[in-house]
Write a protein that holds these residues in place. Structure first.
Motif, PDB file in Angstrom:
ATOM      1  N   ASN A   1       7.694  72.965  42.571  1.00 56.77           N
ATOM      2  CA  ASN A   1       8.204  71.600  42.696  1.00 56.77           C
ATOM      3  C   ASN A   1       9.546  71.439  42.010  1.00 56.77           C
ATOM      4  N   PHE A   2      10.576  71.138  42.790  1.00 61.57           N
ATOM      5  CA  PHE A   2      11.896  70.797  42.263  1.00 61.57           C
ATOM      6  C   PHE A   2      12.398  71.845  41.271  1.00 61.57           C
ATOM      7  N   SER A   3      12.313  73.090  41.720  1.00 63.91           N
ATOM      8  CA  SER A   3      12.768  74.214  40.905  1.00 63.91           C
ATOM      9  C   SER A   3      14.285  74.162  40.741  1.00 63.91           C
TER      10      SER A   3
ATOM     11  N   THR B   1      12.297  81.132  44.629  1.00 68.40           N
ATOM     12  CA  THR B   1      11.963  81.556  45.988  1.00 68.40           C
ATOM     13  C   THR B   1      12.693  82.847  46.364  1.00 68.40           C
ATOM     14  N   PHE B   2      13.286  83.513  45.388  1.00 65.96           N
ATOM     15  CA  PHE B   2      13.901  84.833  45.600  1.00 65.96           C
ATOM     16  C   PHE B   2      12.783  85.839  45.875  1.00 65.96           C
TER      17      PHE B   2
ATOM     18  N   ARG C   1      18.933  70.370  49.536  1.00 66.75           N
ATOM     19  CA  ARG C   1      18.914  70.921  50.890  1.00 66.75           C
ATOM     20  C   ARG C   1      19.362  72.389  50.918  1.00 66.75           C
ATOM     21  N   GLY C   2      20.372  72.716  50.100  1.00 71.57           N
ATOM     22  CA  GLY C   2      20.845  74.091  50.052  1.00 71.57           C
ATOM     23  C   GLY C   2      19.745  75.047  49.620  1.00 71.57           C
ATOM     24  N   LEU C   3      19.007  74.675  48.583  1.00 71.97           N
ATOM     25  CA  LEU C   3      17.907  75.518  48.109  1.00 71.97           C
ATOM     26  C   LEU C   3      16.801  75.582  49.157  1.00 71.97           C
ATOM     27  N   PHE C   4      16.561  74.469  49.839  1.00 69.30           N
ATOM     28  CA  PHE C   4      15.511  74.449  50.855  1.00 69.30           C
ATOM     29  C   PHE C   4      15.858  75.398  51.998  1.00 69.30           C
ATOM     30  N   GLU C   5      17.091  75.327  52.476  1.00 69.98           N
ATOM     31  CA  GLU C   5      17.511  76.199  53.571  1.00 69.98           C
ATOM     32  C   GLU C   5      17.457  77.667  53.143  1.00 69.98           C
TER      33      GLU C   5
ATOM     34  N   SER D   1      14.475  82.907  52.987  1.00 74.56           N
ATOM     35  CA  SER D   1      13.826  83.873  52.101  1.00 74.56           C
ATOM     36  C   SER D   1      12.373  84.098  52.509  1.00 74.56           C
ATOM     37  N   PHE D   2      11.655  82.998  52.798  1.00 74.59           N
ATOM     38  CA  PHE D   2      10.260  83.108  53.230  1.00 74.59           C
ATOM     39  C   PHE D   2      10.165  83.910  54.530  1.00 74.59           C
ATOM     40  N   SER D   3      11.042  83.579  55.478  1.00 72.12           N
ATOM     41  CA  SER D   3      11.002  84.236  56.792  1.00 72.12           C
ATOM     42  C   SER D   3      11.333  85.716  56.686  1.00 72.12           C
ATOM     43  N   GLU D   4      12.365  86.036  55.902  1.00 73.75           N
ATOM     44  CA  GLU D   4      12.758  87.441  55.760  1.00 73.75           C
ATOM     45  C   GLU D   4      11.681  88.256  55.057  1.00 73.75           C
TER      46      GLU D   4
END
Length: 214
Positions: A115-117, A131-132, A156-160, A165-168
């Motif tokens: 949450n809000f890292s 999320t690295f 938004r930048g971190l979200f994108e 990162s999740f997908s890769e």
């Protein structure tokens, strides 16, 4: 934001080892024994001042919640909230998220919340983002089969970056919200930051993702 030093923090932690667990690695694969039940374990990485985890514990009394927070001055505030709530299904840990696999056994955790890292916006600091891929590897090592990673942010930048990162990493994106409050999720529990940012009209982004079996 720099947290104000609390001179009483050390004494509080020594007196409340039932709330903020010292030497958490000793309880690896034994957390359910500590809670005294066989309920699923949900972990919030970066629990902050505790509003979210207390709210979740009240909403889901049959789930055990563990909050991880590195800052001493912050975790004592969270512990005070836990103490005031009277909830018996919350424990806290003052620890670095890098040590997650020292604390939890494989398959021991059902859900992880981010949450809000801290967004760590500079590219050279990308490896510090929660999320690295190195952190994702730690989450994967502790989550049970089909266990969820739930990520919320106003950045938004971190979200994108995180979606990529999740997908890769090969994760399955189950749910993506670009404006969580507009989507009106009745089960959403807000953090302190979330209340602050949403009151200003900023959209809150959320993603639910799972690791896929090879």
């Amino acid at each position: 934001m720099r947290q104000r030093n609390k001179p009483w923090a050390d004494d509080f932690l020594r007196e409340n080892t039932h709330l903020v667990i010292p030497n958490p690695s000793e309880y690896k694969n034994k957390w359910k024994e500590l809670f005294g039940n066989d309920n699923p374990i949900h972990v919030e990485v970066g629990t902050g001042k505790g509003q979210f985890i207390v709210g979740m514990a009240k909403q889901y009394p049959n789930i055990n919640f563990i909050g991880i927070e590195l800052s001493k001055s912050v975790i004592v505030t969270a512990a005070e909230k836990v103490q005031e709530s009277g909830q018996s299904n919350i424990l806290l840990i003052q620890e670095n998220a890098e040590n997650l696999t020292d604390i939890f056994m494989e398959n021991e955790v059902s859900t992880i919340y981010l949450n809000f890292s801290d967004p760590w916006p500079k590219n050279r600091h990308a490896k510090r983002r929660l999320t690295f891929h190195t952190f994702l590897k730690r989450y994967e090592a502790t989550l049970a089969y089909n266990g969820e990673l739930i990520f919320k942010t106003d950045n938004r930048g971190l979200f994108e970056y995180s979606l990529v990162s999740f997908s890769e990493y090969g994760m399955l994106l189950k749910e993506i919200s670009l404006d969580l409050h507009k989507d009106h999720d009745p089960e959403n529990v807000m953090t302190e930051y979330e209340e602050k940012f949403s009151a200003k009209g900023q959209p809150i982004y959320r993603c639910k993702a799972v690791f896929q079996e090879e």
